[in-house]
Scaffold this motif. Structure first.
Motif, PDB file in Angstrom:
ATOM      1  N   ARG A 172     -48.642  33.901   7.240  1.00  0.00           N
ATOM      2  CA  ARG A 172     -47.750  32.777   6.945  1.00  0.00           C
ATOM      3  C   ARG A 172     -46.854  33.102   5.753  1.00  0.00           C
ATOM      4  O   ARG A 172     -45.630  32.920   5.813  1.00  0.00           O
TER       5      ARG A 172
ATOM      6  N   THR B 269     -48.016  32.067  17.814  1.00  0.00           N
ATOM      7  CA  THR B 269     -47.408  30.999  17.017  1.00  0.00           C
ATOM      8  C   THR B 269     -46.144  31.506  16.332  1.00  0.00           C
ATOM      9  O   THR B 269     -45.092  30.848  16.352  1.00  0.00           O
TER      10      THR B 269
ATOM     11  N   GLN C 245     -35.032  24.017   8.272  1.00  0.00           N
ATOM     12  CA  GLN C 245     -35.783  23.566   9.444  1.00  0.00           C
ATOM     13  C   GLN C 245     -36.825  24.605   9.842  1.00  0.00           C
ATOM     14  O   GLN C 245     -37.943  24.260  10.246  1.00  0.00           O
TER      15      GLN C 245
ATOM     16  N   SER D 230     -39.850  24.343   7.507  1.00  0.00           N
ATOM     17  CA  SER D 230     -40.675  23.183   7.866  1.00  0.00           C
ATOM     18  C   SER D 230     -41.484  23.454   9.134  1.00  0.00           C
ATOM     19  O   SER D 230     -42.664  23.101   9.217  1.00  0.00           O
ATOM     20  N   ALA D 231     -40.825  24.097  10.098  1.00  0.00           N
ATOM     21  CA  ALA D 231     -41.510  24.417  11.354  1.00  0.00           C
ATOM     22  C   ALA D 231     -42.663  25.389  11.102  1.00  0.00           C
ATOM     23  O   ALA D 231     -43.728  25.274  11.707  1.00  0.00           O
TER      24      ALA D 231
ATOM     25  N   PHE E  67     -44.480  25.758   8.302  1.00  0.00           N
ATOM     26  CA  PHE E  67     -45.601  25.058   7.673  1.00  0.00           C
ATOM     27  C   PHE E  67     -46.344  24.194   8.697  1.00  0.00           C
ATOM     28  O   PHE E  67     -47.576  24.107   8.685  1.00  0.00           O
ATOM     29  N   HIS E  68     -45.584  23.564   9.594  1.00  0.00           N
ATOM     30  CA  HIS E  68     -46.212  22.733  10.620  1.00  0.00           C
ATOM     31  C   HIS E  68     -47.050  23.590  11.565  1.00  0.00           C
ATOM     32  O   HIS E  68     -48.222  23.265  11.844  1.00  0.00           O
ATOM     33  N   ALA E  69     -46.469  24.696  12.049  1.00  0.00           N
ATOM     34  CA  ALA E  69     -47.154  25.542  13.029  1.00  0.00           C
ATOM     35  C   ALA E  69     -48.398  26.202  12.436  1.00  0.00           C
ATOM     36  O   ALA E  69     -49.489  26.157  13.028  1.00  0.00           O
TER      37      ALA E  69
ATOM     38  N   GLY F  16     -49.937  25.227   9.879  1.00  0.00           N
ATOM     39  CA  GLY F  16     -50.849  24.151   9.503  1.00  0.00           C
ATOM     40  C   GLY F  16     -51.753  23.763  10.662  1.00  0.00           C
ATOM     41  O   GLY F  16     -52.942  23.472  10.468  1.00  0.00           O
ATOM     42  N   LEU F  17     -51.195  23.751  11.882  1.00  0.00           N
ATOM     43  CA  LEU F  17     -52.005  23.446  13.055  1.00  0.00           C
ATOM     44  C   LEU F  17     -53.092  24.498  13.246  1.00  0.00           C
ATOM     45  O   LEU F  17     -54.222  24.182  13.624  1.00  0.00           O
TER      46      LEU F  17
ATOM     47  N   THR G 167     -55.832  23.817  10.403  1.00  0.00           N
ATOM     48  CA  THR G 167     -56.667  22.621  10.520  1.00  0.00           C
ATOM     49  C   THR G 167     -57.212  22.408  11.922  1.00  0.00           C
ATOM     50  O   THR G 167     -58.137  21.620  12.120  1.00  0.00           O
TER      51      THR G 167
ATOM     52  N   LEU H 127     -55.362  15.915  18.291  1.00  0.00           N
ATOM     53  CA  LEU H 127     -53.914  15.866  18.473  1.00  0.00           C
ATOM     54  C   LEU H 127     -53.571  15.718  19.956  1.00  0.00           C
ATOM     55  O   LEU H 127     -54.105  16.426  20.807  1.00  0.00           O
TER      56      LEU H 127
END
Length: 263
Positions: A91, A165, A189, A192-193, A195-197, A199-200, A203, A208
């Motif tokens: 990451r 990912t 963008q 942000s994408a 961190f979201h990806a 992050g999934l 966690t 979900l």
């Protein structure tokens, strides 16, 4: 001696760029499959052997650069500091490459990069080869994790999830850039994408997208095993071939095969 070496290197780089630019232009104009290496050599006014001296295969004229990055994920994980997970290492590396607008993140507006991406999307054989480079990268990452003492199955699952990912993130960036959006606009963008990806992955997907409405009725066109009702492997393809050949006058044998009732 150093000056002569520097001159030779500049000449080699110039020839490399000339051949690649010539090839990409011809591929875009006529299609990758419709241009031969011999034609590229003629357009660049060099021999076919010269082209192969710089690019071992026709494919390398487009996506050869991917070979240099196959080992990147495994090396990033191998060199991560004490206490850092493979997930965090990849990451952070991806975010750093994004910041520098590195082509391997898909966040580049360089003409050469855009040409290559358009060709990959328009050419199935190049797309398959690009996918294979990613597969090989995943294999190397899994091997690195196994060598660290992790279970083989877990290592393969983790490597596959991490790299797929990242591939999706790159794919989204390429899509936006090819649409003509400025890379600096896409950058925020993309971060942000990322961190979201990631992050999934960190966690887990857990609950979900748990269904909160009744599902639709089962599609009656498909059997429980997932195959279309009445489907016979190879039959449709064979009938299409027979129909095509039967349309050619004068071949009574093919016509009889296509219509057994006539025999």
């Amino acid at each position: 001696m150093e000056q002569r070496s520097g001159l030779r290197e500049r000449k080699k780089n110039a020839m490399w760029g000339r051949l690649k630019a010539t090839a990409l232009q011809m591929f875009e104009e006529r299609g990758y499959e419709n241009v031969s290496v011999a034609e590229i050599a003629a357009a660049a006014e060099v021999s076919k052997a010269t082209v192969f001296n710089y690019f071992p295969s026709k494919e390398d004229l487009v996506i050869g650069g991917m070979k240099h990055h196959i080992e990147d994920p495994a090396r990033t994980v191998r060199e991560r500091p004490l206490g850092q997970t493979p997930h965090a290492a990849l990451r952070d590396r991806y975010l750093d490459l994004l910041e520098h607008r590195a082509p391997q993140t898909g966040l580049s507006d360089k003409p050469l990069f855009l040409q290559v991406q358009r060709l990959i999307q328009a050419t199935p054989s190049l797309l398959i080869s690009a996918m294979d480079y990613r597969r090989r990268s995943s294999v190397l990452l899994a091997q690195e994790l196994i060598e660290e003492g992790n279970p083989p199955l877990t290592s393969r699952l983790v490597a596959s999830q991490l790299l797929h990912t990242q591939h999706i993130l790159v794919e989204v960036n390429v899509h936006h850039v090819l649409e003509g959006r400025p890379v600096d606009e896409v950058y925020s963008q993309a971060v942000s994408a990322a961190f979201h990806a990631f992050g999934l992955l960190e966690t887990g997907i857990g609950d979900l997208m748990r269904r909160d409405t009744d599902p639709p009725a089962a599609d009656a066109a498909f059997a429980p095993d997932g195959c279309r009702v009445g489907y016979e492997p190879g039959r449709a393809e064979a009938e299409a071939v027979l129909e095509r050949f039967a349309g050619e006058a004068g071949d009574e044998i093919i016509e009889a095969l296509a219509d057994p009732g006539r025999a």
